[in-house]
Design a protein around this motif. Structure first.
Motif, PDB file in Angstrom:
ATOM      1  N   PHE A  94       0.852  -1.193   0.000  1.00 37.46           N
ATOM      2  CA  PHE A  94       0.000   0.000   0.000  1.00 37.46           C
ATOM      3  C   PHE A  94       0.882   1.234   0.000  1.00 37.46           C
ATOM      4  O   PHE A  94       2.012   1.196   0.472  1.00 37.46           O
ATOM      5  N   SER A  95       0.336   2.320  -0.537  1.00 38.27           N
ATOM      6  CA  SER A  95       1.034   3.602  -0.472  1.00 38.27           C
ATOM      7  C   SER A  95       0.049   4.646   0.023  1.00 38.27           C
ATOM      8  O   SER A  95      -1.157   4.410   0.074  1.00 38.27           O
ATOM      9  N   LEU A  96       0.584   5.801   0.389  1.00 38.80           N
ATOM     10  CA  LEU A  96      -0.247   6.893   0.865  1.00 38.80           C
ATOM     11  C   LEU A  96      -0.142   8.065  -0.093  1.00 38.80           C
ATOM     12  O   LEU A  96       0.878   8.253  -0.750  1.00 38.80           O
ATOM     13  N   GLU A  97      -1.214   8.834  -0.156  1.00 39.79           N
ATOM     14  CA  GLU A  97      -1.265  10.011  -1.024  1.00 39.79           C
ATOM     15  C   GLU A  97      -1.784  11.193  -0.209  1.00 39.79           C
ATOM     16  O   GLU A  97      -2.644  11.035   0.650  1.00 39.79           O
ATOM     17  N   ALA A  98      -1.270  12.359  -0.529  1.00 41.55           N
ATOM     18  CA  ALA A  98      -1.777  13.586   0.078  1.00 41.55           C
ATOM     19  C   ALA A  98      -3.003  14.041  -0.706  1.00 41.55           C
ATOM     20  O   ALA A  98      -3.292  13.508  -1.781  1.00 41.55           O
ATOM     21  N   SER A  99      -3.690  15.027  -0.185  1.00 39.29           N
ATOM     22  CA  SER A  99      -4.866  15.525  -0.904  1.00 39.29           C
ATOM     23  C   SER A  99      -4.515  16.731  -1.767  1.00 39.29           C
ATOM     24  O   SER A  99      -5.379  17.305  -2.399  1.00 39.29           O
ATOM     25  N   GLU A 100      -3.251  17.106  -1.785  1.00 39.37           N
ATOM     26  CA  GLU A 100      -2.828  18.281  -2.548  1.00 39.37           C
ATOM     27  C   GLU A 100      -3.238  18.147  -4.007  1.00 39.37           C
ATOM     28  O   GLU A 100      -3.062  17.104  -4.620  1.00 39.37           O
ATOM     29  N   GLY A 101      -3.785  19.209  -4.546  1.00 38.43           N
ATOM     30  CA  GLY A 101      -4.171  19.198  -5.944  1.00 38.43           C
ATOM     31  C   GLY A 101      -5.553  18.626  -6.194  1.00 38.43           C
ATOM     32  O   GLY A 101      -6.105  18.795  -7.265  1.00 38.43           O
ATOM     33  N   LEU A 102      -6.105  17.943  -5.215  1.00 43.09           N
ATOM     34  CA  LEU A 102      -7.459  17.406  -5.372  1.00 43.09           C
ATOM     35  C   LEU A 102      -8.438  18.427  -4.827  1.00 43.09           C
ATOM     36  O   LEU A 102      -8.201  19.036  -3.791  1.00 43.09           O
ATOM     37  N   LEU A 103      -9.503  18.621  -5.535  1.00 43.48           N
ATOM     38  CA  LEU A 103     -10.477  19.627  -5.119  1.00 43.48           C
ATOM     39  C   LEU A 103     -11.432  19.038  -4.089  1.00 43.48           C
ATOM     40  O   LEU A 103     -12.580  18.738  -4.381  1.00 43.48           O
ATOM     41  N   VAL A 104     -10.908  18.836  -2.905  1.00 45.52           N
ATOM     42  CA  VAL A 104     -11.730  18.288  -1.826  1.00 45.52           C
ATOM     43  C   VAL A 104     -11.530  19.144  -0.578  1.00 45.52           C
ATOM     44  O   VAL A 104     -10.455  19.700  -0.367  1.00 45.52           O
ATOM     45  N   THR A 105     -12.563  19.242   0.197  1.00 45.39           N
ATOM     46  CA  THR A 105     -12.472  19.908   1.487  1.00 45.39           C
ATOM     47  C   THR A 105     -12.519  18.806   2.532  1.00 45.39           C
ATOM     48  O   THR A 105     -13.452  18.010   2.556  1.00 45.39           O
ATOM     49  N   LEU A 106     -11.484  18.756   3.345  1.00 42.19           N
ATOM     50  CA  LEU A 106     -11.399  17.716   4.363  1.00 42.19           C
ATOM     51  C   LEU A 106     -11.988  18.209   5.680  1.00 42.19           C
ATOM     52  O   LEU A 106     -11.800  19.369   6.055  1.00 42.19           O
ATOM     53  N   THR A 107     -12.669  17.313   6.354  1.00 42.61           N
ATOM     54  CA  THR A 107     -13.184  17.633   7.682  1.00 42.61           C
ATOM     55  C   THR A 107     -12.017  17.587   8.672  1.00 42.61           C
ATOM     56  O   THR A 107     -10.982  16.964   8.396  1.00 42.61           O
ATOM     57  N   PRO A 108     -12.179  18.221   9.829  1.00 51.65           N
ATOM     58  CA  PRO A 108     -11.129  18.117  10.859  1.00 51.65           C
ATOM     59  C   PRO A 108     -10.831  16.659  11.221  1.00 51.65           C
ATOM     60  O   PRO A 108      -9.674  16.302  11.448  1.00 51.65           O
ATOM     61  N   GLU A 109     -11.865  15.806  11.215  1.00 51.35           N
ATOM     62  CA  GLU A 109     -11.668  14.387  11.545  1.00 51.35           C
ATOM     63  C   GLU A 109     -10.830  13.685  10.469  1.00 51.35           C
ATOM     64  O   GLU A 109      -9.998  12.833  10.785  1.00 51.35           O
ATOM     65  N   GLU A 110     -11.061  14.042   9.223  1.00 52.20           N
ATOM     66  CA  GLU A 110     -10.286  13.436   8.135  1.00 52.20           C
ATOM     67  C   GLU A 110      -8.823  13.873   8.208  1.00 52.20           C
ATOM     68  O   GLU A 110      -7.923  13.077   7.972  1.00 52.20           O
ATOM     69  N   LYS A 111      -8.601  15.140   8.551  1.00 51.62           N
ATOM     70  CA  LYS A 111      -7.222  15.625   8.711  1.00 51.62           C
ATOM     71  C   LYS A 111      -6.548  14.928   9.891  1.00 51.62           C
ATOM     72  O   LYS A 111      -5.392  14.531   9.805  1.00 51.62           O
ATOM     73  N   GLU A 112      -7.295  14.791  10.985  1.00 53.23           N
ATOM     74  CA  GLU A 112      -6.773  14.151  12.196  1.00 53.23           C
ATOM     75  C   GLU A 112      -6.373  12.702  11.933  1.00 53.23           C
ATOM     76  O   GLU A 112      -5.419  12.184  12.505  1.00 53.23           O
ATOM     77  N   ALA A 113      -7.085  12.037  11.035  1.00 53.46           N
ATOM     78  CA  ALA A 113      -6.817  10.627  10.724  1.00 53.46           C
ATOM     79  C   ALA A 113      -5.602  10.459   9.813  1.00 53.46           C
ATOM     80  O   ALA A 113      -5.094   9.360   9.650  1.00 53.46           O
TER      81      ALA A 113
END
Length: 90
Positions: A54-73
């Motif tokens: 598995f790999s991880l990806e940042a949300s940079e460049g994606l047009l999404v608004t993250l909730t505080p809970e999503e950022k915390e995770a």
């Protein structure tokens, strides 16, 4: 072996949450695996990353608004907040 159990549980959770884009938020994975503490989850996921499963990806460049809970995770990696998990297909 708890790392084997984590891999099985994590892979199962990933496939159940994946909508076909091979992209699942860590927030949703953590919610699906409440039996693992944050430390156990992070350690298990880091093992799967080292094994190139598995790999991880940042949300940079994606047009999404993250909730505080999503950022915390998320997982901070080299100064970037990783939000999404992706299965490496070999």
């Amino acid at each position: 072996d708890s790392s084997t159990n984590f891999e099985i549980d994590f892979t199962r959770a990933f496939h159940s949450l994946d909508t076909g884009y091979n992209f699942v938020k860590l927030y949703n994975l953590r919610k699906s695996l409440p039996q693992y503490s944050r430390q156990q989850f992070d350690d298990g996921l880091n093992t799967l990353r080292r094994e190139r499963k598995f790999s991880l990806e940042a949300s940079e460049g994606l047009l999404v608004t993250l909730t505080p809970e999503e950022k915390e995770a998320g997982i901070l990696d080299q100064g970037r907040l990783m939000i999404y998990c992706k299965k490496i297909n070999r």
